[in-house]
Every structure is written in C-alpha cells, then in structure tokens.
Design a protein around this motif. Structure first.
Motif, PDB file in Angstrom:
ATOM      1  N   TRP A 113       0.855  -1.193   0.000  1.00 13.34           N
ATOM      2  CA  TRP A 113       0.000   0.000   0.000  1.00 13.34           C
ATOM      3  C   TRP A 113       0.894   1.247   0.000  1.00 13.34           C
ATOM      4  N   LEU A 114       1.165   1.763  -1.180  1.00 10.81           N
ATOM      5  CA  LEU A 114       2.111   2.852  -1.371  1.00 10.81           C
ATOM      6  C   LEU A 114       1.779   4.142  -0.612  1.00 10.81           C
ATOM      7  N   PRO A 115       0.505   4.499  -0.439  1.00  8.37           N
ATOM      8  CA  PRO A 115       0.225   5.735   0.292  1.00  8.37           C
ATOM      9  C   PRO A 115       0.760   5.742   1.721  1.00  8.37           C
ATOM     10  N   ASN A 116       0.855   4.590   2.364  1.00 10.72           N
ATOM     11  CA  ASN A 116       1.247   4.556   3.777  1.00 10.72           C
ATOM     12  C   ASN A 116       2.597   3.918   4.063  1.00 10.72           C
TER      13      ASN A 116
ATOM     14  N   ILE B 194       4.185   6.176 -13.825  1.00  8.15           N
ATOM     15  CA  ILE B 194       2.803   6.198 -13.346  1.00  8.15           C
ATOM     16  C   ILE B 194       2.808   6.679 -11.903  1.00  8.15           C
ATOM     17  N   GLN B 195       2.070   7.720 -11.642  1.00  8.84           N
ATOM     18  CA  GLN B 195       2.032   8.306 -10.303  1.00  8.84           C
ATOM     19  C   GLN B 195       0.592   8.527  -9.862  1.00  8.84           C
ATOM     20  N   PHE B 196       0.420   8.725  -8.561  1.00  6.43           N
ATOM     21  CA  PHE B 196      -0.904   9.005  -8.036  1.00  6.43           C
ATOM     22  C   PHE B 196      -1.316  10.429  -8.419  1.00  6.43           C
ATOM     23  N   ARG B 197      -2.557  10.574  -8.781  1.00  7.95           N
ATOM     24  CA  ARG B 197      -3.094  11.900  -9.052  1.00  7.95           C
ATOM     25  C   ARG B 197      -3.545  12.520  -7.730  1.00  7.95           C
ATOM     26  N   LYS B 198      -3.125  13.723  -7.474  1.00  7.82           N
ATOM     27  CA  LYS B 198      -3.483  14.392  -6.222  1.00  7.82           C
ATOM     28  C   LYS B 198      -4.982  14.657  -6.172  1.00  7.82           C
ATOM     29  N   SER B 199      -5.551  14.416  -5.017  1.00  7.49           N
ATOM     30  CA  SER B 199      -6.977  14.649  -4.827  1.00  7.49           C
ATOM     31  C   SER B 199      -7.204  16.124  -4.533  1.00  7.49           C
ATOM     32  N   GLU B 200      -7.973  16.785  -5.386  1.00  6.99           N
ATOM     33  CA  GLU B 200      -8.218  18.212  -5.210  1.00  6.99           C
ATOM     34  C   GLU B 200      -9.160  18.512  -4.052  1.00  6.99           C
ATOM     35  N   ASP B 201     -10.069  17.594  -3.773  1.00  3.47           N
ATOM     36  CA  ASP B 201     -11.040  17.838  -2.703  1.00  3.47           C
ATOM     37  C   ASP B 201     -10.670  17.145  -1.391  1.00  3.47           C
ATOM     38  N   GLY B 202      -9.490  16.507  -1.364  1.00  5.10           N
ATOM     39  CA  GLY B 202      -9.039  15.851  -0.132  1.00  5.10           C
ATOM     40  C   GLY B 202      -9.727  14.532   0.146  1.00  5.10           C
ATOM     41  N   SER B 203     -10.459  13.996  -0.845  1.00  3.03           N
ATOM     42  CA  SER B 203     -11.165  12.733  -0.639  1.00  3.03           C
ATOM     43  C   SER B 203     -10.179  11.571  -0.634  1.00  3.03           C
ATOM     44  N   PHE B 204     -10.624  10.432  -0.122  1.00  2.00           N
ATOM     45  CA  PHE B 204      -9.781   9.244  -0.016  1.00  2.00           C
ATOM     46  C   PHE B 204      -9.769   8.498  -1.337  1.00  2.00           C
ATOM     47  N   PRO B 205      -8.611   8.021  -1.796  1.00  2.00           N
ATOM     48  CA  PRO B 205      -7.258   8.343  -1.326  1.00  2.00           C
ATOM     49  C   PRO B 205      -6.819   9.706  -1.856  1.00  2.00           C
ATOM     50  N   ASP B 206      -5.950  10.373  -1.126  1.00  2.00           N
ATOM     51  CA  ASP B 206      -5.642  11.766  -1.462  1.00  2.00           C
ATOM     52  C   ASP B 206      -4.476  11.934  -2.426  1.00  2.00           C
ATOM     53  N   GLY B 207      -3.866  10.832  -2.864  1.00  2.00           N
ATOM     54  CA  GLY B 207      -2.802  10.929  -3.859  1.00  2.00           C
ATOM     55  C   GLY B 207      -1.409  11.048  -3.286  1.00  2.00           C
ATOM     56  N   THR B 208      -1.289  11.008  -1.972  1.00  3.24           N
ATOM     57  CA  THR B 208       0.038  11.082  -1.364  1.00  3.24           C
ATOM     58  C   THR B 208       0.709   9.710  -1.414  1.00  3.24           C
ATOM     59  N   GLU B 209       2.030   9.705  -1.276  1.00  9.21           N
ATOM     60  CA  GLU B 209       2.787   8.464  -1.321  1.00  9.21           C
ATOM     61  C   GLU B 209       3.961   8.550  -0.351  1.00  9.21           C
TER      62      GLU B 209
ATOM     63  N   ASN C 102       6.947   6.842  -0.287  1.00 11.26           N
ATOM     64  CA  ASN C 102       8.250   6.941  -0.957  1.00 11.26           C
ATOM     65  C   ASN C 102       8.055   6.727  -2.460  1.00 11.26           C
ATOM     66  N   PRO C 103       7.966   7.804  -3.240  1.00  9.27           N
ATOM     67  CA  PRO C 103       7.716   7.698  -4.685  1.00  9.27           C
ATOM     68  C   PRO C 103       8.831   6.995  -5.455  1.00  9.27           C
TER      69      PRO C 103
END
Length: 313
Positions: free
Chosen positions: A156-159, A273-288, A290-291
C-alpha cells in the motif's frame, strides 16, 4: 484330462511371462505406488495478484495434481464452472475486503468440491477480513471450510515505504508451513477475529467512505497520471487485471474501474505512473510514502504477472 483344459505351449509361456511381470511389479512397490497416485486428490487454486504476493502463496500451496487459475483470466474467458476434490482461493485484502473482481467472481462461480479453502494475504492489519470473506462467500452460496490469513510485504504505497517493508521479517515460511499442513490435512477452521479488529475495520470504513458491498473500485483516470518519463514499453497494458491501459500516440492512457491493486504503478520500470493528487481531499488523497520505491514479490517475475493479468488477448 479333457481337451478343454489343454493349453498350447505358446499360451503357457505367455501366462508364465505375465505372472513374472506381475510379481516384479508387486515386489518393487510400483503397484502400490500406482494405486496411491490414482487416489490423489485434484486441487484447483484460484488467485488474484497485483504484485505477486498471492500468486507466490498459491504456488506454494499447489501440489502435484493442482491447477492454478488466474481469476482475471477466468473472468475474461467467462469460465465459472469448476469441479475438483479441493478448491481454494488466494487473494490480497484491500481495506480488509476482497478485491472487487474476486467478489464478483465468487458470486458467479459454481464450485463443486468436497473441501473449500481460502488464504488471504495482507501486509499490516487484517482486521476482520476472515469474517468478511465468510459473509461474502456465504451470500454467494458457498461455505468455505478453511479461511486463514498470512502476512506479507505491504504494497500500500500511500502509507508504506516499499524499501522499509522489504527489510521486515514477517516469518512467511513458518506461517506458510502451518497453513499448508492445515489444508493438506483437510482442517475445518476459520481464523478467529477479535472485537478490536472489527472496530478497527469499522473505523477505516467511516474514514474512507467506501461502500462495504463494493470495496475498492475507483476510476483509474481519477487516481493515476502518466508523466513524460513514459517510454511506451507497454508493461502497464499487460499487468492491469482490468485492461485499463492502452498505448496511444500521446503515450500510455488509462480509463475504467480500478481495483487499486497497484500492478501498474508498482511494475512501471520508469516510475512514470504516479498518483493523481486529490483536489477535494477525498480518499485516497494521492500522497505516497516513498515515490522512488517500488515492489514486486521476489519469487514472481514480470512475465508471471503479465500472464496472470493480461486482458489484451
């Protein structure tokens, strides 16, 4: 002696030869070995995999007379009728729930077997994954005799930092040995779940806003983006179990419902390929976490994942 009881010299030699061969087979143990082999149970193991963990476990549980079947491939081919002495399923839990494709597969599949088992892979918290699968499968008209879990590298890359995860000894061989012994012995057992684990899952569902009847099913174009680092290698088009990726004149593009298995982002050699940042802060928010860190099970090749998930052919 009557003529009816007489035999020719040639027939007598044939009978003597057959007797010698039969005696040799019996004394060598080949007869009993052949008998044992005839009685071996046929086992089918279905699996769903994004980074190879569940495919690795499925292979370890496979015996000589075992057929390994990829769930994405069965769905693509429209195959839902199966019969064996033992049927198992191995899948990774996403938010403690089965992947959506696994959920839909078990609803359609007709599994004829005397013994059903499930092994769920996870990386950090399993919570009440066992009870969730028991409920999902029962609603589909199947009762699994054995349901257990095994902890693996968490993808689970976000965490989680994949480099740090791979350093942790999660005692996989020891845990796998117990599971193998249980299943080979026909054990009837569901791994216990605590009230604390049930509460942890409920808390996660409230925070994530996911539908418990669906699990993770997010639009890929809203979750991922492809950078200019893409070299059009096409790996993403093969490893996605839903076939969401295609190569265009402007590089790789994706669209469609996403399982969030991370096969695409984890296996991209350019990390394009990267996570797209969530503009509204909804889950998942696009953070990672260690990219720069990516993961695939060390025992599973990229070709293995392509063969398991390819939706192009």
């Amino acid at each position: 002696m009557s003529m009816d009881n007489k035999i020719s010299r040639r027939d007598a030699l044939k009978r003597m030869g057959a007797a010698v061969v039969s005696g040799a087979v019996a004394s060598s143990g080949l007869l009993s070995l052949a008998s044992c082999e005839a009685k071996k149970s046929k086992r089918i193991i279905f699996y769903f995999t994004g980074t190879g963990n569940s495919l690795y476990i499925a292979r370890q549980l496979a015996e000589e007379n075992t057929e390994l079947l990829s769930i994405p491939q069965m769905v693509k081919q429209g195959k839902y009728e199966f019969e064996a002495d033992e049927i198992g399923i191995v899948y990774p839990i996403y938010g403690h729930m089965p992947p959506n494709m696994v959920r839909r597969f078990i609803q359609k599949a007709n599994l004829k077997a005397d013994y059903l088992f499930a092994v769920l892979t996870y990386g950090n918290r399993k919570c009440n994954a066992v009870e969730i699968w028991d409920e999902v499968s029962r609603q589909a008209g199947k009762r699994f005799d054995y349901i257990g879990t095994i902890i693996m590298v968490d993808n689970w890359l976000p965490n989680f930092d994949m480099n740090e995860q791979m350093k942790i000894d999660k005692h996989i061989p020891e845990n796998l040995q117990k599971i193998t012994a249980d299943i080979n012995g026909g054990q009837h057992w569901h791994e216990p779940v605590t009230e604390e684990e049930r509460q942890q899952h409920q808390g996660f569902m409230q925070r994530s806003g996911l539908d418990p009847e669906v699990g993770f099913l997010i639009k890929s174009e809203k979750s991922f983006t492809v950078t200019d680092a893409c070299i059009d290698c096409g790996i993403c088009t093969y490893v996605c179990p839903r076939g969401n990726y295609e190569l265009t004149s402007r590089g790789a593009k994706m669209s469609g419902d996403c399982e969030f298995c991370f096969a695409c982002i984890q296996n991209c050699p350019q990390k394009a390929i990267q996570f797209r940042k969530s503009e509204d802060g909804s889950f998942p928010d696009g953070t990672e976490k260690n990219p720069n860190a990516r993961y695939r099970n060390e025992h599973i090749s990229l070709m293995d994942l392509k063969l398991a998930n390819n939706q192009k052919l």
